[in-house]
Design a protein around this motif. Structure first.
Motif, PDB file in Angstrom:
ATOM      1  N   TYR A   1      -1.624   9.353   9.381  1.00  0.00           N
ATOM      2  CA  TYR A   1      -2.763   8.503   9.022  1.00  0.00           C
ATOM      3  C   TYR A   1      -2.567   7.122   9.633  1.00  0.00           C
ATOM      4  O   TYR A   1      -1.451   6.597   9.648  1.00  0.00           O
ATOM      5  CB  TYR A   1      -2.853   8.307   7.497  1.00  0.00           C
ATOM      6  CG  TYR A   1      -3.181   9.548   6.728  1.00  0.00           C
ATOM      7  CD1 TYR A   1      -4.509   9.907   6.487  1.00  0.00           C
ATOM      8  CD2 TYR A   1      -2.174  10.354   6.216  1.00  0.00           C
ATOM      9  CE1 TYR A   1      -4.815  11.043   5.755  1.00  0.00           C
ATOM     10  CE2 TYR A   1      -2.474  11.492   5.483  1.00  0.00           C
ATOM     11  CZ  TYR A   1      -3.793  11.832   5.259  1.00  0.00           C
ATOM     12  OH  TYR A   1      -4.101  12.950   4.537  1.00  0.00           O
TER      13      TYR A   1
ATOM     14  N   ALA B   1       0.867  -1.177   0.000  1.00  0.00           N
ATOM     15  CA  ALA B   1       0.000   0.000   0.000  1.00  0.00           C
ATOM     16  C   ALA B   1       0.905   1.229   0.000  1.00  0.00           C
ATOM     17  O   ALA B   1       1.993   1.195   0.558  1.00  0.00           O
ATOM     18  CB  ALA B   1      -0.914   0.015   1.222  1.00  0.00           C
ATOM     19  N   TRP B   2       0.437   2.324  -0.630  1.00  0.00           N
ATOM     20  CA  TRP B   2       1.260   3.518  -0.739  1.00  0.00           C
ATOM     21  C   TRP B   2       0.423   4.706  -1.192  1.00  0.00           C
ATOM     22  O   TRP B   2      -0.723   4.548  -1.589  1.00  0.00           O
ATOM     23  CB  TRP B   2       2.420   3.287  -1.710  1.00  0.00           C
ATOM     24  CG  TRP B   2       2.019   3.130  -3.150  1.00  0.00           C
ATOM     25  CD1 TRP B   2       2.037   4.103  -4.108  1.00  0.00           C
ATOM     26  CD2 TRP B   2       1.547   1.951  -3.814  1.00  0.00           C
ATOM     27  NE1 TRP B   2       1.610   3.601  -5.322  1.00  0.00           N
ATOM     28  CE2 TRP B   2       1.300   2.287  -5.165  1.00  0.00           C
ATOM     29  CE3 TRP B   2       1.309   0.649  -3.397  1.00  0.00           C
ATOM     30  CZ2 TRP B   2       0.837   1.359  -6.084  1.00  0.00           C
ATOM     31  CZ3 TRP B   2       0.838  -0.264  -4.322  1.00  0.00           C
ATOM     32  CH2 TRP B   2       0.611   0.089  -5.639  1.00  0.00           C
ATOM     33  N   THR B   3       1.005   5.888  -1.119  1.00  0.00           N
ATOM     34  CA  THR B   3       0.416   7.049  -1.773  1.00  0.00           C
ATOM     35  C   THR B   3       1.227   7.299  -3.032  1.00  0.00           C
ATOM     36  O   THR B   3       2.458   7.284  -3.003  1.00  0.00           O
ATOM     37  CB  THR B   3       0.411   8.305  -0.877  1.00  0.00           C
ATOM     38  OG1 THR B   3       1.738   8.600  -0.469  1.00  0.00           O
ATOM     39  CG2 THR B   3      -0.476   8.099   0.337  1.00  0.00           C
TER      40      THR B   3
ATOM     41  N   SER C   1      -4.305  11.941   0.011  1.00  0.00           N
ATOM     42  CA  SER C   1      -3.670  12.119   1.314  1.00  0.00           C
ATOM     43  C   SER C   1      -3.059  13.513   1.356  1.00  0.00           C
ATOM     44  O   SER C   1      -2.951  14.180   0.332  1.00  0.00           O
ATOM     45  CB  SER C   1      -2.584  11.068   1.534  1.00  0.00           C
ATOM     46  OG  SER C   1      -1.521  11.274   0.629  1.00  0.00           O
TER      47      SER C   1
ATOM     48  N   THR D   1      -2.699  10.184  -4.156  1.00  0.00           N
ATOM     49  CA  THR D   1      -3.843   9.309  -3.895  1.00  0.00           C
ATOM     50  C   THR D   1      -3.358   7.974  -3.339  1.00  0.00           C
ATOM     51  O   THR D   1      -2.253   7.521  -3.641  1.00  0.00           O
ATOM     52  CB  THR D   1      -4.678   9.058  -5.158  1.00  0.00           C
ATOM     53  OG1 THR D   1      -3.855   8.442  -6.153  1.00  0.00           O
ATOM     54  CG2 THR D   1      -5.283  10.348  -5.687  1.00  0.00           C
ATOM     55  N   TRP D   2      -4.206   7.358  -2.517  1.00  0.00           N
ATOM     56  CA  TRP D   2      -3.886   6.057  -1.923  1.00  0.00           C
ATOM     57  C   TRP D   2      -4.040   4.955  -2.965  1.00  0.00           C
ATOM     58  O   TRP D   2      -5.008   4.925  -3.720  1.00  0.00           O
ATOM     59  CB  TRP D   2      -4.826   5.765  -0.756  1.00  0.00           C
ATOM     60  CG  TRP D   2      -4.623   6.676   0.399  1.00  0.00           C
ATOM     61  CD1 TRP D   2      -5.361   7.788   0.708  1.00  0.00           C
ATOM     62  CD2 TRP D   2      -3.622   6.567   1.410  1.00  0.00           C
ATOM     63  NE1 TRP D   2      -4.867   8.384   1.849  1.00  0.00           N
ATOM     64  CE2 TRP D   2      -3.807   7.645   2.300  1.00  0.00           C
ATOM     65  CE3 TRP D   2      -2.590   5.673   1.649  1.00  0.00           C
ATOM     66  CZ2 TRP D   2      -2.998   7.847   3.411  1.00  0.00           C
ATOM     67  CZ3 TRP D   2      -1.785   5.864   2.753  1.00  0.00           C
ATOM     68  CH2 TRP D   2      -1.982   6.942   3.617  1.00  0.00           C
ATOM     69  N   LYS D   3      -3.071   4.038  -2.975  1.00  0.00           N
ATOM     70  CA  LYS D   3      -3.104   2.871  -3.856  1.00  0.00           C
ATOM     71  C   LYS D   3      -2.732   1.637  -3.052  1.00  0.00           C
ATOM     72  O   LYS D   3      -2.094   1.727  -2.009  1.00  0.00           O
ATOM     73  CB  LYS D   3      -2.143   3.037  -5.032  1.00  0.00           C
ATOM     74  CG  LYS D   3      -2.557   4.125  -6.001  1.00  0.00           C
ATOM     75  CD  LYS D   3      -1.718   4.076  -7.254  1.00  0.00           C
ATOM     76  CE  LYS D   3      -2.224   5.121  -8.250  1.00  0.00           C
ATOM     77  NZ  LYS D   3      -1.604   4.972  -9.555  1.00  0.00           N
ATOM     78  N   TYR D   4      -3.111   0.482  -3.571  1.00  0.00           N
ATOM     79  CA  TYR D   4      -2.706  -0.794  -2.978  1.00  0.00           C
ATOM     80  C   TYR D   4      -2.749  -1.871  -4.048  1.00  0.00           C
ATOM     81  O   TYR D   4      -3.309  -1.676  -5.122  1.00  0.00           O
ATOM     82  CB  TYR D   4      -3.584  -1.162  -1.779  1.00  0.00           C
ATOM     83  CG  TYR D   4      -5.036  -1.482  -2.082  1.00  0.00           C
ATOM     84  CD1 TYR D   4      -5.492  -2.800  -2.083  1.00  0.00           C
ATOM     85  CD2 TYR D   4      -5.961  -0.475  -2.341  1.00  0.00           C
ATOM     86  CE1 TYR D   4      -6.825  -3.094  -2.333  1.00  0.00           C
ATOM     87  CE2 TYR D   4      -7.294  -0.761  -2.584  1.00  0.00           C
ATOM     88  CZ  TYR D   4      -7.721  -2.077  -2.580  1.00  0.00           C
ATOM     89  OH  TYR D   4      -9.041  -2.360  -2.831  1.00  0.00           O
TER      90      TYR D   4
ATOM     91  N   ILE E   1      -8.321   3.789   5.831  1.00  0.00           N
ATOM     92  CA  ILE E   1      -7.545   4.970   6.194  1.00  0.00           C
ATOM     93  C   ILE E   1      -8.277   5.636   7.353  1.00  0.00           C
ATOM     94  O   ILE E   1      -9.457   5.989   7.232  1.00  0.00           O
ATOM     95  CB  ILE E   1      -7.392   5.952   5.009  1.00  0.00           C
ATOM     96  CG1 ILE E   1      -6.733   5.251   3.808  1.00  0.00           C
ATOM     97  CG2 ILE E   1      -6.599   7.191   5.438  1.00  0.00           C
ATOM     98  CD1 ILE E   1      -5.334   4.705   4.054  1.00  0.00           C
TER      99      ILE E   1
ATOM    100  N   VAL F   1      -3.206   3.405   8.720  1.00  0.00           N
ATOM    101  CA  VAL F   1      -3.427   2.645   7.494  1.00  0.00           C
ATOM    102  C   VAL F   1      -3.573   1.177   7.860  1.00  0.00           C
ATOM    103  O   VAL F   1      -2.770   0.648   8.632  1.00  0.00           O
ATOM    104  CB  VAL F   1      -2.236   2.822   6.520  1.00  0.00           C
ATOM    105  CG1 VAL F   1      -2.468   2.042   5.227  1.00  0.00           C
ATOM    106  CG2 VAL F   1      -1.979   4.301   6.229  1.00  0.00           C
TER     107      VAL F   1
END
Length: 192
Positions: A105, A76-78, A99, A83-86, A120, A107
């Motif tokens: 945050y 998972a990452w920004t 974010s 934007t948040w991704k996974y 989140i 997570v």
């Protein structure tokens, strides 16, 4: 702890500068999630929006980083657009949820009975069907994909729980340092 002062003895975070800082464990079947439930959770703060918030990757590649078929990894990452991704079900999932730099945050990436969800601050921002057989034996924390994608930010209370979906619905994020619960295979960045 996670954005504010705490008197807890185990309230700590680790700073990554985006240039050569990351944590890598040795190979362990503890990180092989198979088709079962799992939870990876942590507190995260990104310092620099020009860097992606690359927090972790569980893969089958020695050295932890996997750039070929990386969507079959757990991560998972920004992204660079904040934007948040996974990764789930062999795909890179973009949530469209943004974010903010400099904000803490909580997570949680959770697989529960064939559905992987990204929470989140206790809110499920995205879910997808995921029956992937995850065979990773390495975890890298503070980056993903390659050493060109390292975190410029801080992590606190990083916990990996194998075999349990700790969260199955929206929840209030913990305000105390995380502990070693049943199924915990890694707990770090909290001075415990």
């Amino acid at each position: 702890f996670a954005g504010g002062e705490s008197t807890a003895a185990t309230a700590r975070s680790v700073d990554f500068d985006g240039s050569g800082d990351y944590l890598l464990t040795g190979s362990s079947s503890d990180f092989t999630m198979g088709t079962g439930d799992f939870t990876v959770e942590y507190w995260f703060k990104q310092n620099n929006s020009s860097h992606s918030g690359n927090t972790f990757q569980i893969s089958d590649t020695s050295g932890g980083f996997k750039s070929s078929s990386f969507a079959s990894t757990i991560s998972a990452w920004t992204a660079s657009d904040d934007t948040w991704k996974y990764n789930a079900s062999g795909s890179e999932i973009s949530t469209g949820v943004e974010s903010s730099t400099g904000q803490w945050y909580h997570v949680a990436l959770v697989r529960n009975s064939g559905t992987t969800s990204l929470y989140i601050n206790g809110t499920n921002i995205h879910s997808t069907t995921d029956n992937t057989n995850y065979n990773g034996t390495y975890i890298v924390i503070g980056g993903y994909y390659s050493t060109s994608y390292l975190l410029d930010g801080s992590l606190s209370n990083f916990r990996v729980v194998k075999g349990t979906a700790v969260y199955t619905d929206s929840f209030k994020p913990p305000t105390e340092p995380l502990t070693n619960i049943s199924g915990t295979v890694l707990l770090c960045f909290n001075d415990s």
